[in-house]
Design a protein around this motif. Structure first.
Motif, PDB file in Angstrom:
ATOM      1  N   VAL A  12       0.835  -1.206   0.000  1.00 20.81           N
ATOM      2  CA  VAL A  12       0.000   0.000   0.000  1.00 20.81           C
ATOM      3  C   VAL A  12       0.868   1.254   0.000  1.00 20.81           C
ATOM      4  O   VAL A  12       0.615   2.193  -0.764  1.00 20.81           O
ATOM      5  CB  VAL A  12      -0.972  -0.014   1.202  1.00 20.81           C
ATOM      6  N   ILE A  13       1.906   1.285   0.826  1.00 25.17           N
ATOM      7  CA  ILE A  13       2.790   2.449   0.884  1.00 25.17           C
ATOM      8  C   ILE A  13       3.512   2.641  -0.446  1.00 25.17           C
ATOM      9  O   ILE A  13       3.605   3.768  -0.951  1.00 25.17           O
ATOM     10  CB  ILE A  13       3.793   2.308   2.051  1.00 25.17           C
ATOM     11  N   ALA A  14       4.005   1.567  -1.028  1.00 26.64           N
ATOM     12  CA  ALA A  14       4.697   1.671  -2.315  1.00 26.64           C
ATOM     13  C   ALA A  14       3.746   2.117  -3.418  1.00 26.64           C
ATOM     14  O   ALA A  14       4.120   2.941  -4.261  1.00 26.64           O
ATOM     15  CB  ALA A  14       5.335   0.330  -2.674  1.00 26.64           C
ATOM     16  N   ASN A  19       1.970   6.266  -7.112  1.00 34.68           N
ATOM     17  CA  ASN A  19       0.892   7.113  -7.613  1.00 34.68           C
ATOM     18  C   ASN A  19       1.219   8.596  -7.471  1.00 34.68           C
ATOM     19  O   ASN A  19       0.923   9.381  -8.372  1.00 34.68           O
ATOM     20  CB  ASN A  19      -0.421   6.811  -6.880  1.00 34.68           C
ATOM     21  N   ILE A  20       1.820   8.989  -6.361  1.00 34.97           N
ATOM     22  CA  ILE A  20       2.178  10.395  -6.166  1.00 34.97           C
ATOM     23  C   ILE A  20       3.166  10.850  -7.232  1.00 34.97           C
ATOM     24  O   ILE A  20       2.995  11.894  -7.857  1.00 34.97           O
ATOM     25  CB  ILE A  20       2.734  10.621  -4.751  1.00 34.97           C
ATOM     26  N   VAL A  21       4.199  10.053  -7.471  1.00 31.54           N
ATOM     27  CA  VAL A  21       5.194  10.408  -8.484  1.00 31.54           C
ATOM     28  C   VAL A  21       4.567  10.403  -9.877  1.00 31.54           C
ATOM     29  O   VAL A  21       4.768  11.330 -10.670  1.00 31.54           O
ATOM     30  CB  VAL A  21       6.398   9.447  -8.416  1.00 31.54           C
ATOM     31  N   LEU A  22       3.785   9.388 -10.174  1.00 29.17           N
ATOM     32  CA  LEU A  22       3.171   9.248 -11.496  1.00 29.17           C
ATOM     33  C   LEU A  22       2.180  10.373 -11.784  1.00 29.17           C
ATOM     34  O   LEU A  22       2.212  10.982 -12.849  1.00 29.17           O
ATOM     35  CB  LEU A  22       2.487   7.884 -11.595  1.00 29.17           C
ATOM     36  N   LEU A  36      -4.263   9.876 -24.605  1.00 29.47           N
ATOM     37  CA  LEU A  36      -3.771   8.506 -24.801  1.00 29.47           C
ATOM     38  C   LEU A  36      -2.313   8.359 -24.364  1.00 29.47           C
ATOM     39  O   LEU A  36      -1.914   7.289 -23.895  1.00 29.47           O
ATOM     40  CB  LEU A  36      -3.951   8.076 -26.251  1.00 29.47           C
ATOM     41  N   LYS A  37      -1.539   9.416 -24.490  1.00 29.47           N
ATOM     42  CA  LYS A  37      -0.160   9.382 -24.005  1.00 29.47           C
ATOM     43  C   LYS A  37      -0.141   9.188 -22.489  1.00 29.47           C
ATOM     44  O   LYS A  37       0.632   8.372 -21.980  1.00 29.47           O
ATOM     45  CB  LYS A  37       0.559  10.675 -24.386  1.00 29.47           C
ATOM     46  N   ASN A  38      -0.990   9.917 -21.772  1.00 25.09           N
ATOM     47  CA  ASN A  38      -1.059   9.772 -20.321  1.00 25.09           C
ATOM     48  C   ASN A  38      -1.595   8.402 -19.909  1.00 25.09           C
ATOM     49  O   ASN A  38      -1.153   7.827 -18.916  1.00 25.09           O
ATOM     50  CB  ASN A  38      -1.907  10.884 -19.714  1.00 25.09           C
ATOM     51  N   VAL A  39      -2.554   7.886 -20.663  1.00 27.34           N
ATOM     52  CA  VAL A  39      -3.059   6.532 -20.387  1.00 27.34           C
ATOM     53  C   VAL A  39      -1.933   5.513 -20.564  1.00 27.34           C
ATOM     54  O   VAL A  39      -1.761   4.613 -19.731  1.00 27.34           O
ATOM     55  CB  VAL A  39      -4.254   6.187 -21.305  1.00 27.34           C
ATOM     56  N   PHE A  40      -1.153   5.661 -21.618  1.00 28.55           N
ATOM     57  CA  PHE A  40      -0.056   4.727 -21.860  1.00 28.55           C
ATOM     58  C   PHE A  40       1.019   4.844 -20.777  1.00 28.55           C
ATOM     59  O   PHE A  40       1.536   3.825 -20.308  1.00 28.55           O
ATOM     60  CB  PHE A  40       0.548   4.975 -23.243  1.00 28.55           C
ATOM     61  N   ILE A  41       1.349   6.057 -20.359  1.00 28.30           N
ATOM     62  CA  ILE A  41       2.336   6.247 -19.285  1.00 28.30           C
ATOM     63  C   ILE A  41       1.838   5.599 -18.004  1.00 28.30           C
ATOM     64  O   ILE A  41       2.585   4.887 -17.322  1.00 28.30           O
ATOM     65  CB  ILE A  41       2.625   7.751 -19.074  1.00 28.30           C
ATOM     66  N   PHE A  42       0.570   5.815 -17.653  1.00 32.45           N
ATOM     67  CA  PHE A  42      -0.012   5.208 -16.464  1.00 32.45           C
ATOM     68  C   PHE A  42       0.038   3.690 -16.553  1.00 32.45           C
ATOM     69  O   PHE A  42       0.447   3.005 -15.615  1.00 32.45           O
ATOM     70  CB  PHE A  42      -1.460   5.681 -16.286  1.00 32.45           C
ATOM     71  N   THR A  43      -0.367   3.152 -17.703  1.00 27.87           N
ATOM     72  CA  THR A  43      -0.414   1.706 -17.885  1.00 27.87           C
ATOM     73  C   THR A  43       0.973   1.079 -17.753  1.00 27.87           C
ATOM     74  O   THR A  43       1.148   0.096 -17.032  1.00 27.87           O
ATOM     75  CB  THR A  43      -1.020   1.362 -19.257  1.00 27.87           C
ATOM     76  N   THR A 101      -4.933   9.778  -6.565  1.00 27.56           N
ATOM     77  CA  THR A 101      -4.512   8.570  -5.843  1.00 27.56           C
ATOM     78  C   THR A 101      -5.713   7.841  -5.260  1.00 27.56           C
ATOM     79  O   THR A 101      -5.810   6.616  -5.370  1.00 27.56           O
ATOM     80  CB  THR A 101      -3.513   8.952  -4.732  1.00 27.56           C
ATOM     81  N   ILE A 102      -6.623   8.571  -4.671  1.00 25.67           N
ATOM     82  CA  ILE A 102      -7.821   7.945  -4.095  1.00 25.67           C
ATOM     83  C   ILE A 102      -8.686   7.320  -5.196  1.00 25.67           C
ATOM     84  O   ILE A 102      -9.150   6.180  -5.057  1.00 25.67           O
ATOM     85  CB  ILE A 102      -8.619   8.973  -3.265  1.00 25.67           C
ATOM     86  N   LEU A 103      -8.880   8.048  -6.295  1.00 23.89           N
ATOM     87  CA  LEU A 103      -9.659   7.499  -7.415  1.00 23.89           C
ATOM     88  C   LEU A 103      -9.007   6.254  -8.001  1.00 23.89           C
ATOM     89  O   LEU A 103      -9.696   5.295  -8.362  1.00 23.89           O
ATOM     90  CB  LEU A 103      -9.835   8.548  -8.505  1.00 23.89           C
TER      91      LEU A 103
END
Length: 122
Positions: A12-14, A19-22, A36-43, A101-103
């Protein structure tokens, strides 16, 4: 039982730290043209993090779980980045990262429970 508790707390901490950095990175270049670029980075970031956790737990990287994780995080990313695109103009950076992060955690738990997959502990 004690080791399992440590693993869950570390997980959970990791995940919150990742998520904070991303989301800090995604917030800096958030607009309607980079969806779509942000979706790909997240994925990609979440799949890499998921594969590292899996390697720590079972000492191998099954290709089936890689594609499963990629598909799940792609769907999560599509939903999450769409919502965050709408919220980006209304919040400052710290509020945006907290809400994102919560979402992310809520959407991950919802989709995993809908798919009836127990990937949270992997």
């Amino acid at each position: 039982m004690y080791i399992y508790t440590i693993f869950v707390v570390f997980n959970v901490i990791a995940e919150v730290f990742i998520n904070i950095v991303l989301f800090n990175f995604i917030y800096s270049e958030m607009n309607e043209y980079t969806y779509l670029k942000n979706v790909f980075i997240f994925t990609v970031c979440m799949v890499i993090f998921d594969q590292i956790k899996m390697f720590i737990v079972i000492n191998k990287l099954p290709i089936e779980l890689f594609f499963t994780s990629f598909g799940i995080y792609y769907v999560i990313g599509l939903i999450l980045i769409f919502i965050l695109n709408k919220l980006c103009a209304h919040f400052d950076k710290i509020s945006f990262i907290t809400i994102a992060t919560i979402l992310d955690i809520i959407i991950q738990l919802t989709i995993r429970s809908l798919l009836n997959l127990n990937l949270y502990i992997i």
